[in-house]
Scaffold this active site. Sequence first.
Site, PDB file in Angstrom:
ATOM      1  N   MET A 138      22.734  29.348  44.440  1.00  0.00           N
ATOM      2  CA  MET A 138      23.645  28.278  44.066  1.00  0.00           C
ATOM      3  C   MET A 138      22.856  27.188  43.338  1.00  0.00           C
ATOM      4  O   MET A 138      22.224  26.338  43.957  1.00  0.00           O
ATOM      5  CB  MET A 138      24.335  27.717  45.326  1.00  0.00           C
ATOM      6  CG  MET A 138      25.212  26.495  45.067  1.00  0.00           C
ATOM      7  SD  MET A 138      26.575  26.814  43.926  1.00  0.00           S
ATOM      8  CE  MET A 138      26.995  25.124  43.462  1.00  0.00           C
ATOM      9  N   ARG A 173      20.608  48.962  42.528  1.00  0.00           N
ATOM     10  CA  ARG A 173      21.142  50.317  42.760  1.00  0.00           C
ATOM     11  C   ARG A 173      20.089  51.301  43.223  1.00  0.00           C
ATOM     12  O   ARG A 173      20.358  52.489  43.328  1.00  0.00           O
ATOM     13  CB  ARG A 173      21.873  50.814  41.514  1.00  0.00           C
ATOM     14  CG  ARG A 173      23.127  50.048  41.304  1.00  0.00           C
ATOM     15  CD  ARG A 173      24.095  50.592  40.280  1.00  0.00           C
ATOM     16  NE  ARG A 173      24.902  49.455  39.925  1.00  0.00           N
ATOM     17  CZ  ARG A 173      24.582  48.584  38.970  1.00  0.00           C
ATOM     18  NH1 ARG A 173      23.548  48.792  38.204  1.00  0.00           N
ATOM     19  NH2 ARG A 173      25.321  47.524  38.776  1.00  0.00           N
ATOM     20  N   ASP A 206      35.833  45.607  26.958  1.00  0.00           N
ATOM     21  CA  ASP A 206      34.849  45.710  28.047  1.00  0.00           C
ATOM     22  C   ASP A 206      34.724  47.149  28.544  1.00  0.00           C
ATOM     23  O   ASP A 206      34.486  47.399  29.716  1.00  0.00           O
ATOM     24  CB  ASP A 206      35.210  44.759  29.203  1.00  0.00           C
ATOM     25  CG  ASP A 206      34.092  44.627  30.241  1.00  0.00           C
ATOM     26  OD1 ASP A 206      32.944  45.004  29.932  1.00  0.00           O
ATOM     27  OD2 ASP A 206      34.375  44.159  31.360  1.00  0.00           O
ATOM     28  N   CYS A 222      32.622  28.143  38.671  1.00  0.00           N
ATOM     29  CA  CYS A 222      32.522  28.539  40.085  1.00  0.00           C
ATOM     30  C   CYS A 222      33.220  29.859  40.402  1.00  0.00           C
ATOM     31  O   CYS A 222      32.804  30.583  41.304  1.00  0.00           O
ATOM     32  CB  CYS A 222      33.121  27.460  40.995  1.00  0.00           C
ATOM     33  SG  CYS A 222      32.702  25.772  40.540  1.00  0.00           S
ATOM     34  N   CYS A 270      31.765  33.588  41.132  1.00  0.00           N
ATOM     35  CA  CYS A 270      31.160  33.970  42.407  1.00  0.00           C
ATOM     36  C   CYS A 270      32.027  33.592  43.615  1.00  0.00           C
ATOM     37  O   CYS A 270      32.099  34.342  44.585  1.00  0.00           O
ATOM     38  CB  CYS A 270      29.792  33.310  42.561  1.00  0.00           C
ATOM     39  SG  CYS A 270      28.587  33.854  41.348  1.00  0.00           S
ATOM     40  N   HIS A 271      32.666  32.419  43.547  1.00  0.00           N
ATOM     41  CA  HIS A 271      33.393  31.930  44.725  1.00  0.00           C
ATOM     42  C   HIS A 271      34.872  32.341  44.729  1.00  0.00           C
ATOM     43  O   HIS A 271      35.590  31.973  45.658  1.00  0.00           O
ATOM     44  CB  HIS A 271      33.270  30.409  44.829  1.00  0.00           C
ATOM     45  CG  HIS A 271      31.891  29.942  45.186  1.00  0.00           C
ATOM     46  ND1 HIS A 271      31.396  30.025  46.473  1.00  0.00           N
ATOM     47  CD2 HIS A 271      30.889  29.426  44.427  1.00  0.00           C
ATOM     48  CE1 HIS A 271      30.147  29.543  46.484  1.00  0.00           C
ATOM     49  NE2 HIS A 271      29.820  29.192  45.261  1.00  0.00           N
ATOM     50  N   GLU A 319      24.361  48.213  46.738  1.00  0.00           N
ATOM     51  CA  GLU A 319      24.770  49.286  45.822  1.00  0.00           C
ATOM     52  C   GLU A 319      23.700  50.363  45.667  1.00  0.00           C
ATOM     53  O   GLU A 319      23.781  51.203  44.781  1.00  0.00           O
ATOM     54  CB  GLU A 319      25.111  48.696  44.439  1.00  0.00           C
ATOM     55  CG  GLU A 319      26.372  47.830  44.462  1.00  0.00           C
ATOM     56  CD  GLU A 319      26.857  47.410  43.076  1.00  0.00           C
ATOM     57  OE1 GLU A 319      26.177  47.715  42.075  1.00  0.00           O
ATOM     58  OE2 GLU A 319      27.916  46.767  43.014  1.00  0.00           O
ATOM     59  N   ASN A 358      29.281  47.351  26.797  1.00  0.00           N
ATOM     60  CA  ASN A 358      30.066  46.838  25.676  1.00  0.00           C
ATOM     61  C   ASN A 358      29.267  45.799  24.885  1.00  0.00           C
ATOM     62  O   ASN A 358      28.166  45.418  25.272  1.00  0.00           O
ATOM     63  CB  ASN A 358      31.388  46.244  26.183  1.00  0.00           C
ATOM     64  CG  ASN A 358      31.191  45.128  27.183  1.00  0.00           C
ATOM     65  OD1 ASN A 358      30.557  45.326  28.214  1.00  0.00           O
ATOM     66  ND2 ASN A 358      31.696  43.948  26.876  1.00  0.00           N
ATOM     67  N   TRP A 400      30.670  52.125  37.426  1.00  0.00           N
ATOM     68  CA  TRP A 400      29.318  52.640  37.719  1.00  0.00           C
ATOM     69  C   TRP A 400      29.278  53.527  38.954  1.00  0.00           C
ATOM     70  O   TRP A 400      28.265  54.180  39.208  1.00  0.00           O
ATOM     71  CB  TRP A 400      28.346  51.470  37.940  1.00  0.00           C
ATOM     72  CG  TRP A 400      28.672  50.702  39.183  1.00  0.00           C
ATOM     73  CD1 TRP A 400      29.522  49.639  39.278  1.00  0.00           C
ATOM     74  CD2 TRP A 400      28.231  50.976  40.518  1.00  0.00           C
ATOM     75  NE1 TRP A 400      29.631  49.238  40.588  1.00  0.00           N
ATOM     76  CE2 TRP A 400      28.844  50.038  41.370  1.00  0.00           C
ATOM     77  CE3 TRP A 400      27.377  51.933  41.077  1.00  0.00           C
ATOM     78  CZ2 TRP A 400      28.640  50.022  42.753  1.00  0.00           C
ATOM     79  CZ3 TRP A 400      27.180  51.918  42.454  1.00  0.00           C
ATOM     80  CH2 TRP A 400      27.801  50.964  43.276  1.00  0.00           C
TER      81      TRP A 400
HETATM   82 CA    CA Z   1      30.756  45.015  30.487  1.00  0.00          CA
END
Ligand code: CA
Length: 706
Positions: A676, A136, A323, A633, A636-637, A84, A278, A412
């Site tokens: 992990m 970033r 959010d 999990c 991420c997965h 990013e 938020n 963003w």
């Molecule tokens: Ca947020």
Amino acid sequence: MKIAPALIVLLALAGLGAARAPARFGQIDDARIARADAEPQNWMVHGGDQQAHRFSGLDQINPGNIARLKPAWSLEFDTKRGQEATPIVVDGVAYVTTAWSKVYAVDARTGRRLWFYDPKVRGDAGVFGCCDVVSRGAAVYRGRVYVATFDARLIALNARTGKPVWSAEVAPADSTYTISGAPRVAGGLVYIGNAGGEFGGRGYVSAYDAGTGKLVWRFFTTPGDPAKADGAISDEPLKTIAQPTWFGPHTDYRGGGHVWNSMVYDADFDQLYIATGNGYPWHRKFRSEGRGDNLFISSIVALDAKTGRYKWHYQETPGDSWDYDAIADMILADLTIDGRPRKALMHTPKNGFFYVLDRATGKLISADPFVSGVTWAKGVDLATGRPQVDPAAYFDTEPVRVGPSGGGAHSWQPTAFSPRTGLFYLQAVADSTSIFLPKTRFEYRKGVDNTGIYSWGTHAPGAEPPAEGGILEGALRPPTTPARPLLIAWDPVARQPAWTTPATGSGVLATAGNLVFLGRSRNVMGELVAFRADTGVEVWKHPTPNAIITAPVSYAVDGEQYILMATGAGGGAILAGGPDVRENRPGRLVAFKLDGKGVLPPDPPPAPLLPPPEEHWPAATVLAGEDHYAQLCARCHGVRVRSSNIVPDLRRSKALASKPLWSAIVEGGALKATGMVSWAAYMPPGGAEAIRAYVAEEARKAQASR
Ligand code: CA
């Protein structure tokens, strides 16, 4: 005199080297940044120039010749996670950060690596990121490169050698704070925020002495324990302005307002704008007895750049429970509005309104929805600056569908403003919605992503009374208007779009060549696309081997204009798993120029499904595994084990067939260094095997549906 041929080659190479080696490294100072527009060949600060326009004054590449725009070179990173970063390019050197906060200095003409720095981010810090272990970008200033690490350190590097000069701990090592944002620099200070709004705690911004790494000031964005001052410059405004907008008892975890993306220094007023996320917990009933504005969440706050002293704030989403982070890039411009020159700040946060503020006072000039489907508020009262929130958007015991979604009409992803066209460019999503419902109770557990709300796809079946999950599923039907991704050219004076065109994508770059560049994903692969800045007509595109989830920049070396970007799938889209799962390949820095001769690698091949394990488990075990998976999990997965394979698709994991190997990873933490960690402490005995049972079941389903 006869010269041996080999020596001639050596002499030629030496001459070439002398002529071509970058002579200056990171010699950026305040005076140079202030005149960045006079050096369009460089991209000296995160936003491209002092007002963060993300506009390049270069016009060599234009709609008339863009058919000749071809890859110039590319450089492979040593990480497969999301990229990013916005590169900084100055005097022929590009400085770019990657996932896991590693830094490359690269010859901007050839793509040759000049140096590389790995801050060795703790792998277990990775689990405290909502949206991948991204960075970033870096800041370059007075011969140094500043990088903030995902495990919350700020490090100064020598810009010529990449060797560390100083390192500061922005947050304690045992905290759940992370940093994904780029540092900013001005007046001898380095500014850095932090992230962690899924895990609790208060956001803050810190200013360090660029030379020594000494903390100069710190501003907390949400109040702490009223009985204990922080001893920070924020103490007074938190006590007098923010604290009265919070209700209920103080807890160590409540707060939010993390400054995880945008900060802009404004030389006109010597002030720093910070953009806050938020609140935490996400639902106001668990944070503030369901009432109050909860300052300074979802706000823009102006601070004195030297001291951090509060100057003004504008809150975009008072008391937010949806959010609606206000963390989008802020862009400064001098606009003439109603015949009057205004020093304006423009902002396009998740909540779907295009805000124009007066930078002198923080007063609202205008606020208009930049997409359709903004239902949470009917408008914004320009006299009071407050949104007219639709009472139907508040949710408590019944699930409610609200637009924009929690992901936002725009998040963003970098936006751009062209002084040539007077237009503000952004990629946004119209008609997005989320179903929201608070949990019946909130229980804080350090290190577990627990926001206090259910929203689509993130609830854990069985973790709460099952009726709630059922209600949420039911409310999702019937389907509403599908979400529509758009590229928008917004006229901030006329308060309406000059044009819009359907376009998926990420961040944008505007150029004096009458072009807007937009990066996008094709699954884990990518595509760079160009549009005419004045009309929105698409004029060019080119595939890239990795997805583009950030924005390109532009620079020039030896009179040739380049378009440069970090590529690599991940970030917030890390969860999105479609049917076409590919091998995940390392990210790349990719440069384009007219008549470029670079060769990019081919698209990655499909990732094979492995035969699922032969074993079968009782239904109750599978159900328990589904529960653990959803809680621990899925983030991420991938939800319901559908992953893009940026973080491994577990249905395709070689470990799935082996109980001891699976246990060594899930309970033993064997892959901790990759992010992990062991989840043993968060599950009852047998939890890991239950997860294996559930994933095996999903792998069987995937195999059967082929
Ligand atoms: Ca947020």
